[in-house]
Design a protein around this motif. Structure first.
Motif, PDB file in Angstrom:
ATOM      1  N   MET A  22      46.531  17.395  52.872  1.00  0.00           N
ATOM      2  CA  MET A  22      46.737  16.882  51.520  1.00  0.00           C
ATOM      3  C   MET A  22      48.157  17.124  51.017  1.00  0.00           C
ATOM      4  O   MET A  22      48.444  16.913  49.857  1.00  0.00           O
ATOM      5  N   LYS A  23      49.037  17.573  51.873  1.00  0.00           N
ATOM      6  CA  LYS A  23      50.452  17.781  51.552  1.00  0.00           C
ATOM      7  C   LYS A  23      50.640  18.691  50.340  1.00  0.00           C
ATOM      8  O   LYS A  23      51.412  18.421  49.450  1.00  0.00           O
ATOM      9  N   GLY A  24      49.870  19.773  50.328  1.00  0.00           N
ATOM     10  CA  GLY A  24      49.980  20.719  49.227  1.00  0.00           C
ATOM     11  C   GLY A  24      51.010  21.784  49.507  1.00  0.00           C
ATOM     12  O   GLY A  24      51.562  21.885  50.603  1.00  0.00           O
ATOM     13  N   SER A  25      51.251  22.593  48.515  1.00  0.00           N
ATOM     14  CA  SER A  25      52.215  23.669  48.674  1.00  0.00           C
ATOM     15  C   SER A  25      51.560  24.918  49.243  1.00  0.00           C
ATOM     16  O   SER A  25      52.204  25.922  49.423  1.00  0.00           O
ATOM     17  N   GLY A  26      50.277  24.873  49.506  1.00  0.00           N
ATOM     18  CA  GLY A  26      49.555  26.023  50.032  1.00  0.00           C
ATOM     19  C   GLY A  26      48.855  26.759  48.906  1.00  0.00           C
ATOM     20  O   GLY A  26      49.253  26.682  47.748  1.00  0.00           O
ATOM     21  N   PHE A  27      47.802  27.447  49.253  1.00  0.00           N
ATOM     22  CA  PHE A  27      46.987  28.125  48.254  1.00  0.00           C
ATOM     23  C   PHE A  27      46.915  29.625  48.502  1.00  0.00           C
ATOM     24  O   PHE A  27      46.259  30.336  47.777  1.00  0.00           O
ATOM     25  N   GLY A  28      47.572  30.106  49.522  1.00  0.00           N
ATOM     26  CA  GLY A  28      47.484  31.514  49.877  1.00  0.00           C
ATOM     27  C   GLY A  28      46.220  31.777  50.671  1.00  0.00           C
ATOM     28  O   GLY A  28      45.344  30.918  50.778  1.00  0.00           O
ATOM     29  N   ILE A  29      46.101  32.939  51.229  1.00  0.00           N
ATOM     30  CA  ILE A  29      44.961  33.258  52.083  1.00  0.00           C
ATOM     31  C   ILE A  29      43.660  33.209  51.294  1.00  0.00           C
ATOM     32  O   ILE A  29      42.690  32.578  51.719  1.00  0.00           O
ATOM     33  N   LEU A  30      43.616  33.862  50.156  1.00  0.00           N
ATOM     34  CA  LEU A  30      42.384  33.889  49.364  1.00  0.00           C
ATOM     35  C   LEU A  30      42.019  32.497  48.862  1.00  0.00           C
ATOM     36  O   LEU A  30      40.856  32.098  48.912  1.00  0.00           O
ATOM     37  N   GLY A  31      43.013  31.748  48.410  1.00  0.00           N
ATOM     38  CA  GLY A  31      42.762  30.384  47.945  1.00  0.00           C
ATOM     39  C   GLY A  31      42.251  29.492  49.063  1.00  0.00           C
ATOM     40  O   GLY A  31      41.332  28.691  48.866  1.00  0.00           O
ATOM     41  N   ASP A  32      42.836  29.618  50.258  1.00  0.00           N
ATOM     42  CA  ASP A  32      42.376  28.840  51.406  1.00  0.00           C
ATOM     43  C   ASP A  32      40.934  29.177  51.762  1.00  0.00           C
ATOM     44  O   ASP A  32      40.147  28.286  52.075  1.00  0.00           O
ATOM     45  N   ILE A  33      40.586  30.448  51.698  1.00  0.00           N
ATOM     46  CA  ILE A  33      39.220  30.858  52.015  1.00  0.00           C
ATOM     47  C   ILE A  33      38.245  30.259  51.009  1.00  0.00           C
ATOM     48  O   ILE A  33      37.216  29.694  51.393  1.00  0.00           O
ATOM     49  N   VAL A  34      38.569  30.354  49.731  1.00  0.00           N
ATOM     50  CA  VAL A  34      37.674  29.822  48.694  1.00  0.00           C
ATOM     51  C   VAL A  34      37.538  28.312  48.831  1.00  0.00           C
ATOM     52  O   VAL A  34      36.425  27.772  48.797  1.00  0.00           O
ATOM     53  N   ILE A  35      38.659  27.619  48.994  1.00  0.00           N
ATOM     54  CA  ILE A  35      38.607  26.165  49.146  1.00  0.00           C
ATOM     55  C   ILE A  35      37.836  25.790  50.401  1.00  0.00           C
ATOM     56  O   ILE A  35      37.037  24.849  50.394  1.00  0.00           O
ATOM     57  N   GLY A  36      38.038  26.508  51.474  1.00  0.00           N
ATOM     58  CA  GLY A  36      37.319  26.229  52.716  1.00  0.00           C
ATOM     59  C   GLY A  36      35.831  26.468  52.602  1.00  0.00           C
ATOM     60  O   GLY A  36      35.023  25.677  53.108  1.00  0.00           O
ATOM     61  N   ILE A  37      35.427  27.533  51.932  1.00  0.00           N
ATOM     62  CA  ILE A  37      33.997  27.830  51.789  1.00  0.00           C
ATOM     63  C   ILE A  37      33.328  26.810  50.877  1.00  0.00           C
ATOM     64  O   ILE A  37      32.254  26.288  51.206  1.00  0.00           O
ATOM     65  N   VAL A  38      33.948  26.505  49.756  1.00  0.00           N
ATOM     66  CA  VAL A  38      33.388  25.475  48.866  1.00  0.00           C
ATOM     67  C   VAL A  38      33.404  24.125  49.582  1.00  0.00           C
ATOM     68  O   VAL A  38      32.449  23.343  49.477  1.00  0.00           O
ATOM     69  N   GLY A  39      34.454  23.865  50.332  1.00  0.00           N
ATOM     70  CA  GLY A  39      34.524  22.638  51.121  1.00  0.00           C
ATOM     71  C   GLY A  39      33.426  22.564  52.166  1.00  0.00           C
ATOM     72  O   GLY A  39      32.884  21.491  52.439  1.00  0.00           O
ATOM     73  N   ALA A  40      33.072  23.695  52.762  1.00  0.00           N
ATOM     74  CA  ALA A  40      31.991  23.721  53.741  1.00  0.00           C
ATOM     75  C   ALA A  40      30.666  23.339  53.094  1.00  0.00           C
ATOM     76  O   ALA A  40      29.864  22.607  53.690  1.00  0.00           O
ATOM     77  N   VAL A  41      30.449  23.803  51.883  1.00  0.00           N
ATOM     78  CA  VAL A  41      29.218  23.449  51.161  1.00  0.00           C
ATOM     79  C   VAL A  41      29.209  21.951  50.855  1.00  0.00           C
ATOM     80  O   VAL A  41      28.211  21.257  51.094  1.00  0.00           O
ATOM     81  N   ILE A  42      30.318  21.439  50.345  1.00  0.00           N
ATOM     82  CA  ILE A  42      30.423  20.014  50.013  1.00  0.00           C
ATOM     83  C   ILE A  42      30.293  19.164  51.276  1.00  0.00           C
ATOM     84  O   ILE A  42      29.527  18.199  51.325  1.00  0.00           O
ATOM     85  N   GLY A  43      31.041  19.520  52.303  1.00  0.00           N
ATOM     86  CA  GLY A  43      30.998  18.774  53.560  1.00  0.00           C
ATOM     87  C   GLY A  43      29.624  18.808  54.206  1.00  0.00           C
ATOM     88  O   GLY A  43      29.136  17.795  54.697  1.00  0.00           O
TER      89      GLY A  43
END
Length: 81
Positions: A22-43
């Motif tokens: 998504m060409k973002g500036s990055g979310f940091g480790i904690l942000g990536d984990i949260v986005i990935g986990i919520v994304g796993a639920v959505i996906g």
């Protein structure tokens, strides 16, 4: 305990991949984990509706990444409104 560690690791990878796609500036480790986990639920929900089965470690990462991309897209869409 191992399942939780794998789930967090998949979330980290999926969140990072979604940020790259998504060409973002990055979310940091904690942000990536949260986005990935919520994304796993959505996906997982969306893939279940479609009726596709994604098994294994790589399949889980793909599903979580797709969900995380959708999540980032929706958040960006809401920020513009």
């Amino acid at each position: 305990m191992n399942g939780l560690i794998v789930f967090v690791f998949i979330g980290l990878i999926a969140g990072w991949l979604a940020g790259v796609f998504m060409k973002g500036s990055g979310f940091g480790i904690l942000g990536d984990i949260v986005i990935g986990i919520v994304g796993a639920v959505i996906g997982g929900y969306l893939i279940g509706i479609i009726g596709i089965s994604a098994g294994g470690f790589v399949g889980s990462i793909v599903v979580a990444t797709i969900g995380a991309i959708i999540l980032i897209f929706l958040v960006r869409l809401l920020k513009k409104a």
